[in-house]
Design an enzyme around this catalytic site. Structure first.
Site, mmCIF file in Angstrom:
data_model
loop_
_atom_site.group_PDB
_atom_site.id
_atom_site.type_symbol
_atom_site.label_atom_id
_atom_site.label_comp_id
_atom_site.label_asym_id
_atom_site.label_seq_id
_atom_site.Cartn_x
_atom_site.Cartn_y
_atom_site.Cartn_z
ATOM 1 N N LEU A 1 -54.524 -48.844 43.095
ATOM 2 C CA LEU A 1 -55.581 -49.835 43.319
ATOM 3 C C LEU A 1 -55.035 -51.258 43.439
ATOM 4 C CD1 LEU A 1 -58.214 -48.425 40.773
ATOM 5 C CD2 LEU A 1 -57.896 -47.839 43.191
ATOM 6 N N HIS A 2 -55.660 -52.026 44.303
ATOM 7 C CA HIS A 2 -55.284 -53.428 44.514
ATOM 8 C C HIS A 2 -56.565 -54.261 44.581
ATOM 9 C CE1 HIS A 2 -56.483 -52.577 48.624
ATOM 10 N NE2 HIS A 2 -55.573 -51.611 48.702
ATOM 11 N N HIS B 1 -59.654 -52.889 46.426
ATOM 12 C CA HIS B 1 -60.465 -51.958 45.635
ATOM 13 C C HIS B 1 -61.256 -52.730 44.567
ATOM 14 C CE1 HIS B 1 -56.932 -49.349 46.841
ATOM 15 N NE2 HIS B 1 -57.938 -48.623 47.285
ATOM 16 N N SER C 1 -53.491 -53.237 51.436
ATOM 17 C CA SER C 1 -53.529 -51.782 51.610
ATOM 18 C C SER C 1 -52.501 -51.164 50.674
ATOM 19 C CB SER C 1 -53.176 -51.432 53.059
ATOM 20 O OG SER C 1 -52.854 -50.056 53.154
ATOM 21 N N SER C 2 -52.834 -49.985 50.156
ATOM 22 C CA SER C 2 -51.873 -49.283 49.290
ATOM 23 C C SER C 2 -50.583 -49.012 50.056
ATOM 24 C CB SER C 2 -52.465 -47.948 48.821
ATOM 25 O OG SER C 2 -53.717 -48.165 48.203
ATOM 26 N N ARG C 3 -50.682 -48.860 51.382
ATOM 27 C CA ARG C 3 -49.498 -48.516 52.184
ATOM 28 C C ARG C 3 -48.596 -49.730 52.446
ATOM 29 N NH1 ARG C 3 -53.162 -44.527 54.813
ATOM 30 N NH2 ARG C 3 -52.233 -42.500 54.414
HETATM 31 P P1 AMP Z 1 -58.280 -46.009 49.825
HETATM 32 O O1 AMP Z 1 -57.856 -45.949 48.401
HETATM 33 O O2 AMP Z 1 -57.256 -46.607 50.733
HETATM 34 O O3 AMP Z 1 -58.845 -44.703 50.324
HETATM 35 O O4 AMP Z 1 -59.487 -47.032 49.879
HETATM 36 C C1 AMP Z 1 -60.609 -46.860 49.069
HETATM 37 C C2 AMP Z 1 -61.664 -47.848 49.497
HETATM 38 O O5 AMP Z 1 -61.164 -49.172 49.373
HETATM 39 C C3 AMP Z 1 -62.094 -47.671 50.959
HETATM 40 O O6 AMP Z 1 -63.510 -47.850 51.050
HETATM 41 C C4 AMP Z 1 -61.358 -48.782 51.650
HETATM 42 O O7 AMP Z 1 -61.985 -49.231 52.842
HETATM 43 C C5 AMP Z 1 -61.386 -49.865 50.583
HETATM 44 N N1 AMP Z 1 -60.317 -50.849 50.822
HETATM 45 C C6 AMP Z 1 -59.012 -50.598 51.015
HETATM 46 N N2 AMP Z 1 -58.347 -51.745 51.268
HETATM 47 C C7 AMP Z 1 -59.270 -52.736 51.249
HETATM 48 C C8 AMP Z 1 -59.220 -54.153 51.457
HETATM 49 N N3 AMP Z 1 -58.094 -54.772 51.738
HETATM 50 N N4 AMP Z 1 -60.371 -54.855 51.354
HETATM 51 C C9 AMP Z 1 -61.548 -54.233 51.074
HETATM 52 N N5 AMP Z 1 -61.661 -52.907 50.871
HETATM 53 C C10 AMP Z 1 -60.536 -52.164 50.960
#
Ligand code: AMP
Length: 290
Positions: free
Chosen positions: A36-37, A40, A188-190
């Protein structure tokens, strides 16, 4: 700081949620794949503001990865995730195993039409079917009032809204703005995969979207010109390898003939082994004479 309950099974989760439901509390769900960042965290903040009780799910969903993708090495850090959840007032973290989720996943993925086959769907076949299968299961398990998704994954957000509509689910999907690094790169986590050069050059994605949206705001209506402009800005980075550039209607994901209404600018781009996506809303500025 609140105390956070951890549920690894659906049964544990239901026992926590049962108490909340008995007290008529509203429930907000934030589905994630962990690591998480602040992106999230912004979804969590939206949930805690809007709901009485916030559930964060952490599940690295194997169904949404294609065979050549990074499922095995997807970054994980449960202890830091739990700290972020505690610090942001999450009530329950739901961390099921694959075995725990399996009985809740329908064999047949929800039929979502052509939108799951274009842009992200074309580059990552079966990705959205995997997302929709797990999101639908989470919605059915949690039976929340609200679910919070990031605009960062704009096509996913539109597809999840469609899933809710098609299946008459009672949850309300709330889209939250993209959180960015100071230079504009979407969090982004990536991003941890990027080496220093790639990280520095990855800012071209944001710059290209800015250039595209500014041109539209100033009156450019040609899809071809905007696409060319976005590509030119990205191509200033020798390390960038464009997957797609899209200019779409934000509801239908169709490409208009000309830009007369609001559009979404979409970019997917590889830097080395790392695939990054981003998007911007853009529309013509209305000039008032008054
Ligand atoms: P993930 O863990 O990448 O599957 O993301 C989980 C949720 O967090 C998804 O609804 C993503 O769109 C959202 N999310 C990821 N990165 C961001 C960001 N930089 N800003 C806002 N929401 C994000």
């Amino acid at each position: 700081m609140t105390s956070v309950q951890i549920a690894e099974t659906v049964e544990e989760l239901q026992s926590y949620l049962g108490k909340a439901r008995a007290d008529n509390l509203t429930i907000g769900l934030v589905p994630t794949m962990g690591f998480l960042h602040e992106g999230h965290a912004s979804l969590i903040n939206a949930s805690t503001q809007q709901s009485d009780l916030t559930v964060v799910s952490i599940y690295v969903n194997p169904l949404q990865f294609n065979l050549n993708e990074d499922f095995d090495v997807y970054p994980r850090d449960v202890s830091s995730d739990l700290t972020l959840c505690k610090d942001h007032g999450v009530n329950i973290v739901f961390m099921p195993s694959e075995d725990e989720m399996r009985p809740f996943l329908s064999e047949k993925p929800p039929n979502l039409g052509e939108i799951v086959e274009i842009y992200e769907g074309e580059s990552r076949p079966t990705h959205f079917q995997g997302v929709a299968t797990v999101v639908k299961a989470l919605f059915e398990i949690v039976e929340g009032n609200y679910a919070f998704f990031g605009e960062k994954d704009f096509q996913q957000l539109v597809i999840v809204k469609q899933l809710v509509k098609d299946h008459s689910l009672s949850i309300k999907v709330v889209g939250c703005p993209t959180v960015r690094e100071t230079d504009g790169l979407a969090k982004s986590s990536r991003n941890v995969y990027l080496n220093q050069n790639e990280r520095e050059q990855s800012v071209v994605i944001y710059q290209s979207l800015m250039a595209g949206s500014e041109a539209i705001s100033n009156g450019e209506t040609s899809i071809q010109n905007i696409e060319l402009l976005i590509r030119e800005v990205i191509e200033t980075s020798p390390l960038a390898n464009i997957d797609y550039v899209g200019i779409v209607d934000p509801l239908t994901f169709g490409t208009p003939d000309n830009i007369t209404n609001e559009v979404r600018l979409l970019v997917a781009c590889n830097f080395g082994q790392t695939r990054l996506i981003d998007n911007f809303s853009a529309k013509r500025e209305v000039v008032s004479n008054q």
